[in-house]
Write a protein that holds these residues in place. Structure first.
Motif, PDB file in Angstrom:
ATOM      1  N   ARG A  71       0.649  -0.908   0.018  1.00  0.00           N
ATOM      2  CA  ARG A  71       0.103   0.058   0.003  1.00  0.00           C
ATOM      3  C   ARG A  71       0.953   1.348  -0.136  1.00  0.00           C
ATOM      4  O   ARG A  71       1.750   1.405   1.031  1.00  0.00           O
ATOM      5  N   TYR A  72       1.008   2.132  -1.032  1.00  0.00           N
ATOM      6  CA  TYR A  72       1.595   3.158  -1.290  1.00  0.00           C
ATOM      7  C   TYR A  72       1.021   4.399  -0.392  1.00  0.00           C
ATOM      8  O   TYR A  72      -0.179   4.561  -0.432  1.00  0.00           O
ATOM      9  N   ARG A  73       1.703   5.272   0.349  1.00  0.00           N
ATOM     10  CA  ARG A  73       1.047   6.567   0.776  1.00  0.00           C
ATOM     11  C   ARG A  73       0.998   7.573  -0.010  1.00  0.00           C
ATOM     12  O   ARG A  73       0.080   8.327   0.308  1.00  0.00           O
ATOM     13  N   ASP A  83       9.206   7.596  -2.370  1.00  0.00           N
ATOM     14  CA  ASP A  83       7.950   7.099  -1.179  1.00  0.00           C
ATOM     15  C   ASP A  83       7.824   5.514  -1.599  1.00  0.00           C
ATOM     16  O   ASP A  83       7.520   4.754  -0.596  1.00  0.00           O
ATOM     17  N   ALA A  84       7.770   5.376  -2.739  1.00  0.00           N
ATOM     18  CA  ALA A  84       7.289   3.942  -3.261  1.00  0.00           C
ATOM     19  C   ALA A  84       8.180   2.844  -2.625  1.00  0.00           C
ATOM     20  O   ALA A  84       7.861   1.894  -2.079  1.00  0.00           O
ATOM     21  N   PHE A  85       9.688   3.178  -2.580  1.00  0.00           N
ATOM     22  CA  PHE A  85      10.782   2.237  -2.180  1.00  0.00           C
ATOM     23  C   PHE A  85      10.348   1.973  -0.637  1.00  0.00           C
ATOM     24  O   PHE A  85      10.479   1.004  -0.135  1.00  0.00           O
ATOM     25  N   ARG A  86      10.116   3.172  -0.013  1.00  0.00           N
ATOM     26  CA  ARG A  86      10.084   3.236   1.431  1.00  0.00           C
ATOM     27  C   ARG A  86       8.702   2.484   1.765  1.00  0.00           C
ATOM     28  O   ARG A  86       8.944   1.637   2.962  1.00  0.00           O
ATOM     29  N   ASP A  87       7.714   2.524   0.986  1.00  0.00           N
ATOM     30  CA  ASP A  87       6.518   1.604   1.479  1.00  0.00           C
ATOM     31  C   ASP A  87       6.786   0.253   1.265  1.00  0.00           C
ATOM     32  O   ASP A  87       6.283  -0.640   2.209  1.00  0.00           O
TER      33      ASP A  87
END
Length: 226
Positions: A71-73, A83-87
């Motif tokens: 689930r992306y923030r 952001d996508a990598f961190r999620d």
């Protein structure tokens, strides 16, 4: 590698849970280069991944595989925020906490492919299937050392560069990955042309990367020749 910031909701969404999973597969849909708003619940990139989920479910049926997605923030990668990598990393941490040290394959499309490749350094990850992944020049490959990587890219893709996937796979192999890239004849970025071939190859490749069965012949040949 620094842990990502905590988010308000879990990053791991489980679609099919298993009491004591033998393995896991996480799906990462596409997005945008920029965009800090949250994805809509029924966004098109997420819907696009559903046939791939079903194909992997068929190929791994009866093997005790947990199926989930990230689930992306935010809708976008957003430059240095990544952001996508961190999620993706956070979802893998959540998976490790709930299921233990389960061998995991990541399946990512476009921006999700970039996030999957970046997150391949997580201890759970054994392999990555990149579907028309976004591979900008200079993307790191060291995290793929010891992993198996298969990239599928349509030769008519005008959104992400199929040549960049070929170059990335070659660099990953030099960095210690077992890696290759296959061009899908006539394939576009949405993976609609020749959709059956995309789904079949993805399902069988995931099963092979988890060592539940042989890799598809074309993938095995590609890896051997890389």
């Amino acid at each position: 590698m620094p842990a990502p910031d905590d988010g308000p909701r879990p990053a791991l969404v489980v679609h099919r849970g298993v009491a004591s999973p033998r393995a896991a597969v996480l799906f990462l849909h596409g997005g945008r280069s920029e965009g800090t708003e949250a994805p809509l619940p029924w966004n098109l990139p997420g819907v696009r991944m559903r046939p791939f989920v079903r194909a992997v479910e068929r190929s791994c049926r009866g093997r005790g595989v947990l199926m989930g997605s990230v689930r992306y923030r935010c809708r976008g990668w957003n430059g240095e925020r990544e952001d996508a990598f961190r999620d993706a990393w956070r979802a893998l941490d959540e998976l490790a906490s709930s299921a233990g040290d389960v061998p995991t394959v990541l399946v990512g499309h476009s921006m999700g492919g970039r996030a999957a490749l970046r997150a391949a350094g997580h201890p759970l990850v054994r392999g990555v299937v990149g579907l028309a992944p976004w591979c900008p020049e200079g993307e790191p490959v060291a995290q793929l050392n010891g992993r198996r990587l298969v990239m599928l890219h349509g030769d008519r893709d005008r959104t992400t560069d199929p040549g960049a996937s070929l170059a990335y796979a070659a660099r990953a192999a030099e960095a210690g990955a077992e890696a290759c890239a296959l061009l899908m004849p006539g394939g576009d970025h949405a993976m609609l042309r020749g959709a059956g071939a995309w789904h079949r190859l993805t399902g069988e490749t995931v099963s092979g990367l988890l060592r539940f069965g042989p890799l598809p012949a074309e993938v095995a040949d590609c890896l051997t020749s890389s």
